[in-house]
Design an enzyme around this catalytic site. Structure first.
Site, PDB file in Angstrom:
ATOM      1  N   SER A 142      27.227  52.031  -5.831  1.00  0.00           N
ATOM      2  CA  SER A 142      27.946  51.063  -5.100  1.00  0.00           C
ATOM      3  C   SER A 142      28.869  51.854  -4.234  1.00  0.00           C
ATOM      4  O   SER A 142      29.286  53.084  -4.604  1.00  0.00           O
ATOM      5  CB  SER A 142      29.035  50.211  -5.975  1.00  0.00           C
ATOM      6  N   TYR A 190      35.784  47.821 -12.629  1.00  0.00           N
ATOM      7  CA  TYR A 190      34.346  48.117 -12.292  1.00  0.00           C
ATOM      8  C   TYR A 190      34.020  49.616 -11.467  1.00  0.00           C
ATOM      9  O   TYR A 190      33.288  50.103 -11.642  1.00  0.00           O
ATOM     10  CB  TYR A 190      34.038  46.762 -11.412  1.00  0.00           C
TER      11      TYR A 190
HETATM   12  N1  LIG Z   1      25.781  42.814  -4.672  1.00  0.00           N
HETATM   13  C1  LIG Z   1      26.269  43.520  -4.035  1.00  0.00           C
HETATM   14  O1  LIG Z   1      27.119  43.427  -3.088  1.00  0.00           O
HETATM   15  C2  LIG Z   1      26.142  44.760  -4.576  1.00  0.00           C
HETATM   16  C3  LIG Z   1      27.068  45.887  -3.806  1.00  0.00           C
HETATM   17  C4  LIG Z   1      27.021  47.242  -4.527  1.00  0.00           C
HETATM   18  C5  LIG Z   1      26.396  47.318  -5.685  1.00  0.00           C
HETATM   19  N2  LIG Z   1      25.711  46.360  -6.047  1.00  0.00           N
HETATM   20  C6  LIG Z   1      24.979  46.799  -7.683  1.00  0.00           C
HETATM   21  O2  LIG Z   1      23.566  46.581  -7.427  1.00  0.00           O
HETATM   22  C7  LIG Z   1      22.999  45.971  -8.721  1.00  0.00           C
HETATM   23  C8  LIG Z   1      22.306  44.641  -8.682  1.00  0.00           C
HETATM   24  O3  LIG Z   1      23.296  43.841  -7.973  1.00  0.00           O
HETATM   25  P1  LIG Z   1      22.900  42.367  -7.787  1.00  0.00           P
HETATM   26  O4  LIG Z   1      23.887  41.869  -6.733  1.00  0.00           O
HETATM   27  O5  LIG Z   1      21.429  42.241  -7.381  1.00  0.00           O
HETATM   28  O6  LIG Z   1      23.216  41.487  -9.143  1.00  0.00           O
HETATM   29  P2  LIG Z   1      22.525  40.073  -9.333  1.00  0.00           P
HETATM   30  O7  LIG Z   1      23.921  39.544 -10.144  1.00  0.00           O
HETATM   31  O8  LIG Z   1      22.264  39.182  -8.392  1.00  0.00           O
HETATM   32  O9  LIG Z   1      21.578  40.403 -10.522  1.00  0.00           O
HETATM   33  C9  LIG Z   1      21.712  41.325 -11.766  1.00  0.00           C
HETATM   34  C10 LIG Z   1      20.576  41.241 -12.694  1.00  0.00           C
HETATM   35  O10 LIG Z   1      20.922  42.029 -13.620  1.00  0.00           O
HETATM   36  C11 LIG Z   1      20.823  41.196 -14.832  1.00  0.00           C
HETATM   37  N3  LIG Z   1      21.551  41.817 -15.896  1.00  0.00           N
HETATM   38  C12 LIG Z   1      23.017  41.795 -15.998  1.00  0.00           C
HETATM   39  N4  LIG Z   1      23.226  42.580 -17.114  1.00  0.00           N
HETATM   40  C13 LIG Z   1      22.472  42.933 -17.581  1.00  0.00           C
HETATM   41  C14 LIG Z   1      22.022  43.563 -18.846  1.00  0.00           C
HETATM   42  N5  LIG Z   1      23.206  43.925 -19.532  1.00  0.00           N
HETATM   43  N6  LIG Z   1      20.804  43.894 -19.321  1.00  0.00           N
HETATM   44  C15 LIG Z   1      19.861  43.413 -18.671  1.00  0.00           C
HETATM   45  N7  LIG Z   1      19.988  42.707 -17.260  1.00  0.00           N
HETATM   46  C16 LIG Z   1      21.103  42.474 -16.971  1.00  0.00           C
HETATM   47  C17 LIG Z   1      21.217  39.902 -14.614  1.00  0.00           C
HETATM   48  O11 LIG Z   1      20.696  38.928 -15.432  1.00  0.00           O
HETATM   49  C18 LIG Z   1      20.479  39.672 -13.051  1.00  0.00           C
HETATM   50  O12 LIG Z   1      19.174  39.218 -13.125  1.00  0.00           O
HETATM   51  C19 LIG Z   1      24.310  46.126  -9.702  1.00  0.00           C
HETATM   52  O13 LIG Z   1      24.215  47.520 -10.405  1.00  0.00           O
HETATM   53  C20 LIG Z   1      25.627  45.906  -8.718  1.00  0.00           C
HETATM   54  O14 LIG Z   1      26.599  46.799  -9.146  1.00  0.00           O
HETATM   55  C21 LIG Z   1      25.714  45.081  -5.725  1.00  0.00           C
END
Ligand SMILES: NC(=O)c1ccc[n+]([C@@H]2O[C@H](COP(=O)([O-])OP(=O)(O)OC[C@H]3O[C@@H](n4cnc5c(N)ncnc54)[C@H](O)[C@@H]3O)[C@@H](O)[C@H]2O)c1
Length: 259
Positions: free
Chosen positions: A143, A156
């Site tokens: 991120s 975080y």
């Molecule tokens: N959305 C954003 O703005 C953003 C920005 C920067 C980084 N990220 C990173 O991208 C990644 C995905 O984010 P997203 O926005 O798609 O998230 P999201 O919440 O839409 O989806 C995350 C998925 O991970 C699963 N999950 C969470 N914890 C888990 C665990 N302990 N074991 C197994 N599955 C688990 C959840 O059930 C969910 O289906 C994350 O690492 C997040 O930190 C997201």
């Protein structure tokens, strides 16, 4: 027709929705076989059915990445169903945001168990197979929180900084074994995680508008736009890219402040 990910057998965590699902769709279109992991059984089932209906070769395991034994078992299932794993995307992650002194030990543990230790559990499960088979690729979804800080989001960003550290460490450790380890740093991406974040404010619509204004282009990324970069990084199109981080944030993090 040759596809960009022919021969790749890719484990993706957090694959049931958001960025993980967008990557699964993009990777499958380019010929990869997939092992999808998520702790949300219902959503994972839906995602798996949709991908299989589109012709993808998919194994799916409901598991929590904090459970190292369950992850090891998932990798052995992938051995039987898709011939093993030669690429890993550590994508599962959760927001844990607090004012530092108001944060609890439980929040600290949950943040680091999922965002850092969970990723390591997955690396540890696939690295022996990669070493045995002469190479592989690991992509950690970090991120912009891996190198910049937003106030009140403790702890975080600490975990994402550490995930970047793990990327560099493992990238160096296994470079001579043809295993590349990189990180991808999205800014804001339109997923449920961000909607939940906006909903944590008294006025979610105002919070959303504020987020858009932070971005030089006036919008945030689509999950598919992150998947495009991930596809490149997991493919054989960048064989000398190792132990580094690619930022995909529309210019968000290089500003001194928004205009
Ligand atoms: N959305 C954003 O703005 C953003 C920005 C920067 C980084 N990220 C990173 O991208 C990644 C995905 O984010 P997203 O926005 O798609 O998230 P999201 O919440 O839409 O989806 C995350 C998925 O991970 C699963 N999950 C969470 N914890 C888990 C665990 N302990 N074991 C197994 N599955 C688990 C959840 O059930 C969910 O289906 C994350 O690492 C997040 O930190 C997201």
């Amino acid at each position: 027709m040759v596809k960009r990910l022919d021969g790749k057998r890719i484990m993706i965590t957090g694959a049931a929705q958001g960025i993980g699902l967008a990557m699964a769709e993009a990777f499958a279109r380019e010929g990869a076989a997939l092992l999808l992991i998520d702790r949300d059984e219902a959503l994972l089932g839906e995602a798996t059915n949709t991908l299989r209906a589109a012709g993808a070769r998919v194994a799916a395991v409901t598991a929590d990445i904090t459970d190292a034994a369950a992850i090891a078992e998932a990798v052995s299932i992938a051995g039987r169903e898709i011939g093993g794993i030669n690429a890993l995307v550590n994508n599962a992650g959760v927001n844990v945001f607090a004012e530092p002194l108001a944060s609890t030990d439980e929040e600290w543990a949950r943040c680091f168990d999922i965002n850092l230790k969970g990723a390591w559990n997955c690396c540890r499960a696939v690295l022996p197979g990669m070493l045995e088979n002469g190479g592989g690729v690991i992509l950690n979804i970090a991120s912009t929180h891996a190198f910049t800080i937003i106030q009140h989001t403790f702890p975080y960003p600490l975990a994402k900084h550490a995930l970047l550290g793990m990327t560099k460490s493992l990238g160096l450790e296994y470079a001579a074994k043809d295993i590349r380890v990189n990180a991808l740093a999205p800014g804001y991406v339109a997923t449920q995680k961000v909607i939940d974040y906006w909903n944590s404010f008294p006025d979610p619509e105002a919070a959303k508008a504020d987020t858009m204004k932070l971005h030089p282009g006036g919008r945030i990324a689509l999950p598919q736009e992150i998947a495009m970069a991930a596809l490149f990084m997991i493919s054989d199109e960048c064989p000398f890219m190792n132990a580094t981080c690619l930022t995909v944030d529309g210019g968000l993090s290089v500003q001194q402040h928004p205009a």
